[in-house]
Structures are given as C-alpha cells and as structure tokens.
Scaffold this motif. Structure first.
Motif, PDB file in Angstrom:
ATOM      1  N   PRO A 146       5.896 -24.932  49.217  1.00 58.70           N
ATOM      2  CA  PRO A 146       7.196 -24.307  48.976  1.00 58.70           C
ATOM      3  C   PRO A 146       7.641 -24.448  47.510  1.00 58.70           C
ATOM      4  N   LYS A 266       3.617 -29.626  52.616  1.00 60.90           N
ATOM      5  CA  LYS A 266       4.647 -28.600  52.830  1.00 60.90           C
ATOM      6  C   LYS A 266       5.906 -29.191  53.462  1.00 60.90           C
ATOM      7  N   LEU A 270       9.715 -29.714  52.179  1.00 56.31           N
ATOM      8  CA  LEU A 270      10.830 -29.057  52.886  1.00 56.31           C
ATOM      9  C   LEU A 270      11.876 -30.068  53.353  1.00 56.31           C
TER      10      LEU A 270
END
Ligand SMILES: N[C@@H](CCC(=O)N[C@@H](CS)C(=O)NCC(=O)O)C(=O)O
Length: 373
Positions: A146, A266, A270
């Motif tokens: 991200p 990831k 996040l």
C-alpha cells in the motif's frame, strides 16, 4: 455435435462451481492449495509461501532496504541511528512480525541498487521513497505494497533564479538522479513539450546536492517531498516551483513470488492506517484494553465474546486473521511505532509537508485500509 456442446456447457458450469467453492473457502488455513481444472491431468498448484516470513522469524531481524540521505524519510541522525518516515515503516513490520520495532538491520541503497537488492533476497523489504509503476511491477520482480505517501515530481531552483515554471527551462541544466522514475518523466514530459535541456546525472544525493549548491545545474528535480526535505536542510535559499509533472505513489516493496510475506507487509502497513481511523494512537493505545467496540477488539487482538445460535455468550476467543502474524500485531505496531498520523507528524510535519492527499479517506485524502475482520 449437440452432445459436445452440452458436455462443454456442463464442464463450464462445474468449473464455475469449483471456482466459487475455492473463492468462498475463507477458512483455508494451508499455505499450499491445489485447484483442479476441467482437465484432471492439468493441476495448478498455488504456492502461497515463499518462506520469507519464517526466515525473518528465525533470523530475529528484518532486513530493510532504506535511504540514508533523505532527511524526513530515511536518514542517519546525530547518534548514528536510521530515522525517518520510511524507516518507521521498517519498524512497523518488525513490530508486527517480531514484536520488536528495533529488530531491524538497515541496508542503505541508492536508486540503482534497490531493485537488485530486492531481487537477490539481500533485503526482505524495500522502503526507500520508491514509486509504484507498471514497468517496475512487471519487469523488476517487484510487488508494491500500500502507498504510504502520495507524491509528485517537482522542480527546485535557487531563490534568485529567473525560472518560474518548466516553460522557462529551455536549454536549462537539470540535476537528476539515475535509475529513477524522475529521469524517465523528465525525458518524456520535456520531449513532448519540445523543451531541450541538459541533464546532469548522479547516482546519489551525496553527489547531486553539492553539485546543485555549486551551481553545476540551475534546476533540481525529484519527488516534491524530497525537494521539501532538501530545501529544509540546505544552507542556500531555494524555491520549489509547484510545477508537478507526475504521480509518484511511494511505499514499501517486496519481491514477487511470496504471497504470505506480501500479505504480512501489506497488513502491517494497513494497520497504521486503520489505527488512525479508529483514533488509536501511540499515546492512547493502552486505554483500548477495555473497549467494547468489537471491530477495535478484533483489530487489537483482544478476546471477543462467542455466542451460540440463541445469542447466549458461551465463551471468548481471539480472532485469528490467518495472516501468519501474532494476534496482537497491531497493538505492537501502534504501541511501539504509532499510527500513520503519529508517524507523519513525527517526521514529515517538521518539513512543512501538509497532509494533502495523504490525509485519511474520511478527511478527503487517499489513505484507506480495507477492514480488519
Ligand atoms: N520516487 C522516485 C525517485 C526516488 C529518488 O531518487 N529519490 C531521491 C530523493 S526524493 C533519493 O532517494 N535520493 C537519495 C539518493 O539517491 O541518495 C523513484 O522511485 O524512482
């Protein structure tokens, strides 16, 4: 002929059922699955684990590729420590996987060294103001995580320069780093607009910065965040033009071929976004131990009530998200490093970088996490 058509239809329907069955199997806990295709002899194996998660756990440290010449993002401070926004995301991953934000071995990389270091396995993750582009995804065996900072390429000149925008850069000398999206954008945009210029190329800021100060080039182009960083640290007066010519989404990168490790990086990243959305900060995370908000309890790995079909409480359980991370990984991230806003405030606010597109989605920005559930 008719029979064949019917048979083909039947096979197509069975294939759809098989695929739906796989897609709905949310409880799959194995790291390897086999999907039978319509031809029983043709079996596809989905390898989800490339083994890096276990390697990092066994090693006890995360090997993180960073910058060491970019104040605010990746820099060596007066105590000799790696510090910055990108460096904190190395710590986020170490806190998630190893429960210790300090368990990081840093490798300083210049622009040209970063993808080879990732491809060879020398580093577990690259967090070095690296732009997510299609060709890097496609040709550099890079898997982009991200975006942690939405940026764009801009230009800086000395304060007394007559240059106001790229329209004034005909025949200008422009300092730029090799092996960057910056150089590709420069050639494409200036080529399209018929602006001829002299690129003055360097492999790292250690060489580029003194060259700019010594007036070996009239213009310095790189990501706007980088220019803000250098403007704040240079001894000369400069002006950033605000003439943004590209999109530069920056964030962590892992190597292709290891889904399990990619998922870990990831969701650790996040978690910093989600914590900010929940209002959970490094300063107040402990006060959430007694929260009755179920989604926050799941996020922090706190026990939630288990109910029978009549709604009676039958016990408690800690929900396993199946990511291969300890249940309390988000607690460790926020407690040891902070949420996204904490990290931004610590390193980028001092450079005068407003949140802008890097505000939470709920504030009109682009920082958004899918649900932790
Ligand atoms: N985001 C671009 C540019 C990256 C880049 O060159 N950044 C500069 C500063 S914004 C940098 O890292 N300089 C440090 C160095 O190379 O020593 C890319 O991924 O290619």
């Amino acid at each position: 002929m008719k029979m064949n058509t019917k048979l083909l239809r039947l096979m197509a329907v069975l294939t759809v059922f098989a695929l739906v069955g796989v897609a709905c199997n949310t409880d799959a806990e194995t790291t390897e699955e086999s999907v039978a295709t319509t031809d029983a002899t043709d079996e596809v194996t989905l390898n989800q684990s490339g083994g890096r998660l276990q390697t990092v756990i066994d090693r006890g440290t995360l090997n993180c590729g960073v910058n060491d010449t970019l104040p605010g993002f990746g820099f060596i401070d007066a105590d000799g420590d790696n510090v910055g926004f990108d460096v904190d995301f190395c710590k986020v991953i170490a806190a998630a996987v190893l429960g210790d934000a300090e368990a990081v071995a840093y490798t300083a990389l210049d622009s040209g060294q970063r993808f080879p270091a990732l491809q060879s396995g020398e580093i577990d993750v690259l967090i070095r103001n690296t732009t997510w582009t299609a060709s890097r995804d496609g040709s550099e065996q890079a898997n982009f995580m991200p975006t942690t900072f939405y940026d764009g390429q801009d230009f800086m000149v000395r304060a007394d320069s007559p240059i106001q925008s790229i329209d004034d850069m005909q025949n200008a000398s422009i300092c730029v780093l090799q092996a960057t999206s910056t150089l590709l954008n420069l050639n494409a945009v200036f080529g399209d607009r018929g602006i001829s210029f002299t690129p003055v190329e360097f492999t790292s800021n250690d060489e580029l910065q003194p060259a700019f100060v010594a007036e070996q080039c009239e213009v310095w182009t790189t990501d706007a965040s980088g220019l803000a960083s250098f403007a704040a640290t240079l001894d000369i007066d400069t002006r950033i033009l605000g003439n943004v010519i590209s999109k530069e989404p920056l964030g962590p990168v892992v190597a292709d071929g290891d889904t399990e490790w990619a998922q870990v990086v990831k969701w650790a990243t996040l978690a910093t976004f989600q914590a900010e959305e929940f209002g959970i900060t490094q300063g107040n995370v402990d006060s959430f131990a007694d929260t009755d908000n179920t989604n926050i309890r799941i996020f922090l790995g706190l026990p939630i009530e288990v109910k029978d079909t009549d709604g009676n409480v039958t016990g408690e359980e800690v929900k396993d998200l199946g990511l291969g991370l300890p249940a309390d990984f988000a607690q460790n991230i926020v407690g040891q490093v902070g949420n996204y806003g904490d990290i931004y405030q610590r390193h980028l606010a001092p450079l005068g970088l407003a949140r802008g597109p890097n505000a939470m989605w709920s504030e009109g920005g682009l920082i958004y996490s899918p649900p932790f559930r």
